[in-house]
Design a protein around this motif. Structure first.
Motif, PDB file in Angstrom:
ATOM      1  N   VAL A  69     -10.462   7.140 -16.009  1.00 52.24           N
ATOM      2  CA  VAL A  69      -9.796   7.680 -17.127  1.00 52.24           C
ATOM      3  C   VAL A  69      -8.271   7.926 -16.830  1.00 52.24           C
ATOM      4  CG1 VAL A  69      -9.521  10.300 -17.749  1.00 52.24           C
ATOM      5  CG2 VAL A  69     -11.766   9.715 -16.982  1.00 52.24           C
TER       6      VAL A  69
ATOM      7  N   ASN B  58     -14.748  10.159 -14.581  1.00 49.54           N
ATOM      8  CA  ASN B  58     -15.732  10.893 -15.004  1.00 49.54           C
ATOM      9  C   ASN B  58     -16.740  11.395 -13.805  1.00 49.54           C
ATOM     10  OD1 ASN B  58     -18.783  11.426 -16.207  1.00 49.54           O
ATOM     11  ND2 ASN B  58     -17.297  12.130 -17.701  1.00 49.54           N
ATOM     12  N   LYS B  59     -16.884  12.712 -13.488  1.00 50.56           N
ATOM     13  CA  LYS B  59     -17.926  12.809 -12.194  1.00 50.56           C
ATOM     14  C   LYS B  59     -18.967  12.269 -12.332  1.00 50.56           C
ATOM     15  CE  LYS B  59     -19.306  16.871 -11.095  1.00 50.56           C
ATOM     16  NZ  LYS B  59     -19.598  18.197 -10.539  1.00 50.56           N
TER      17      LYS B  59
ATOM     18  N   GLU C 192      -8.756   8.737 -11.507  1.00 51.73           N
ATOM     19  CA  GLU C 192      -9.239  10.049 -11.950  1.00 51.73           C
ATOM     20  C   GLU C 192     -10.730   9.466 -12.890  1.00 51.73           C
ATOM     21  OE1 GLU C 192      -8.733  14.342 -14.292  1.00 51.73           O
ATOM     22  OE2 GLU C 192      -7.519  12.474 -15.477  1.00 51.73           O
TER      23      GLU C 192
ATOM     24  N   SER D 239     -10.751  18.193  -7.614  1.00 47.72           N
ATOM     25  CA  SER D 239     -10.931  18.638  -8.937  1.00 47.72           C
ATOM     26  C   SER D 239     -10.150  19.375  -9.675  1.00 47.72           C
ATOM     27  CB  SER D 239     -12.480  18.873  -9.115  1.00 47.72           C
ATOM     28  OG  SER D 239     -12.580  19.376 -10.597  1.00 47.72           O
TER      29      SER D 239
ATOM     30  N   LYS E 112     -14.471  16.045 -14.513  1.00 48.16           N
ATOM     31  CA  LYS E 112     -13.800  14.822 -13.828  1.00 48.16           C
ATOM     32  C   LYS E 112     -13.476  15.311 -12.390  1.00 48.16           C
ATOM     33  CE  LYS E 112     -11.715  14.074 -18.502  1.00 48.16           C
ATOM     34  NZ  LYS E 112     -10.726  14.316 -19.030  1.00 48.16           N
TER      35      LYS E 112
END
Length: 377
Positions: free
Chosen positions: A316, A265-266, A263, A359, A343
């Motif tokens: 993450v 942070n987008k 995962e 997501s 995320k």
């Protein structure tokens, strides 16, 4: 025909209808607008061999002094944009049209309205009602993945749209990536149809967030979907559906358990890929390499002559095994931009297997990108 209408209002209607006019019309009249005035108002139509858009100006906003029809070239829109205030449009027996506004007078050669293709006859009982914002959101999440300009496999120039099981869903693929999304909605078992992606892109431009849209299928007597349509108070969009069997994407879109889940942070991940893409896009493949581990996600790319670049971000969350994958940077960026939420989860299920972009805030959407077999050095 003899009408008086506000030039800005007419320009807006023409702009919407123009989205259906191809830049390479197979017949001169398909590069034109049909303007039809009756006691209900003015209808502006643009069409090509596959899609039609009709835009409406209601009677309270147009002065109809004589009903009738005229056909004017697309150039009419460009000229109208240079006129402010009310404009009078009057047809002559010679098919010529006189456009006047204050001290301006323009005479344009029109074409025979009887030669303009009639809009399709639509059976409208198989449709859903959906907010414009939601329908645009569905298009945004999927349509980009179609092979819009493809010629070798025409069926994948479209998006597979289905209205059934209480859902509206869409899928698109170019055989190297896949995007799928769904939304729960009140719907009958209306089936599915493959709608040309180019038309859906144009439809997305004219729908507003505040529109209430009737979106559905029109079928032949034997139950086959012939047209898809979208209708609001301002316009009606019609599109022929593509013939053929759409690829079976069900298995490809099934999210695997995966040997690795990471995962990130987008926005941070997207910014990093966009930086590397400035070099990678020099290569036809847009190739970047991801080295993914528990403590670091490394993105690398290179240009043909400009050199190399790399950037790292911290995941993450991470579970599973470290892995390395090479893929198309543009496809990865498109998938990230289409997903909602701060995320994103990347799921990797093995060497040379697709990578999944998901997501937790957008659980109805799946984006899949196939890796490159090319070695990165």
């Amino acid at each position: 025909m003899n009408i008086v209408v506000d030039s800005a209002l007419l320009a807006e209607a023409l702009e919407d209808a123009s989205k259906a006019i191809s830049s390479k019309s197979i017949m001169p009249i398909l590069g034109c607008f049909l303007l039809e005035a009756n006691h209900e108002g003015l209808t502006v139509t643009g069409t090509d061999d596959r899609a039609t858009i009709q835009s409406y100006i209601f009677e309270e906003h147009v002065q109809i002094e004589r009903t009738g029809k005229v056909v004017l070239p697309k150039l009419f829109l460009e000229m109208l944009k240079k006129i402010n205030g009310e404009v009078r449009i009057e047809s002559k027996a010679s098919l010529n049209v006189i456009i006047t506004s204050r001290n301006k007078e323009i005479e344009m050669a029109g074409l025979d309205p009887e030669e303009f293709p009639s809009p399709p006859a639509i059976v409208e009982n198989e449709h859903i009602e959906i907010a414009g914002k939601d329908l645009k959101g569905l298009f945004k999440k999927v349509v980009f993945a179609a092979n819009i300009d493809g010629k070798d496999m025409p069926i994948i120039t479209g998006a597979n749209v289905y209205l059934k099981d209480g859902k509206v869903g869409m899928q698109a693929t170019n055989r190297h990536r896949l995007s799928k999304t769904e939304k729960e909605i009140v719907s009958g078992e209306f089936g599915n149809a493959v709608i040309e992606a180019r038309g859906l892109v144009e439809l997305q431009k004219i729908i507003t967030d505040k529109d209430n849209v009737e979106f559905g299928f029109s079928k032949s007597d034997d139950g086959q979907v012939v047209y898809a349509f979208a209708r609001t108070e301002r316009f009606t969009f019609y599109s022929r559906v593509l013939e053929g069997v759409y690829p079976d994407t069900q298995r490809m879109s099934a999210v695997p358990e995966g040997i690795t889940k990471v995962e990130v942070n987008k926005q941070e991940f997207l910014d990093s890929i966009e930086l590397i893409y400035t070099l990678a896009k020099e290569e036809k493949s847009n190739m970047i390499r991801l080295d993914i581990a528990e403590k670091e996600v490394s993105i690398r790319g290179k240009g043909k002559q400009t050199g190399k670049a790399s950037e790292s971000i911290v995941p993450v969350n991470f579970t599973g095994q470290n892995f390395t994958i090479s893929l198309n940077a543009k496809y990865a960026m498109d998938a990230l931009k289409a997903l909602d939420g701060e995320k994103v989860m990347l799921i990797f299920s093995g060497k040379m297997q697709p990578i999944f972009f998901l997501s937790s805030e957008d659980k109805q959407s799946v984006h899949v990108v196939l890796p490159y077999r090319t070695e990165y050095s």
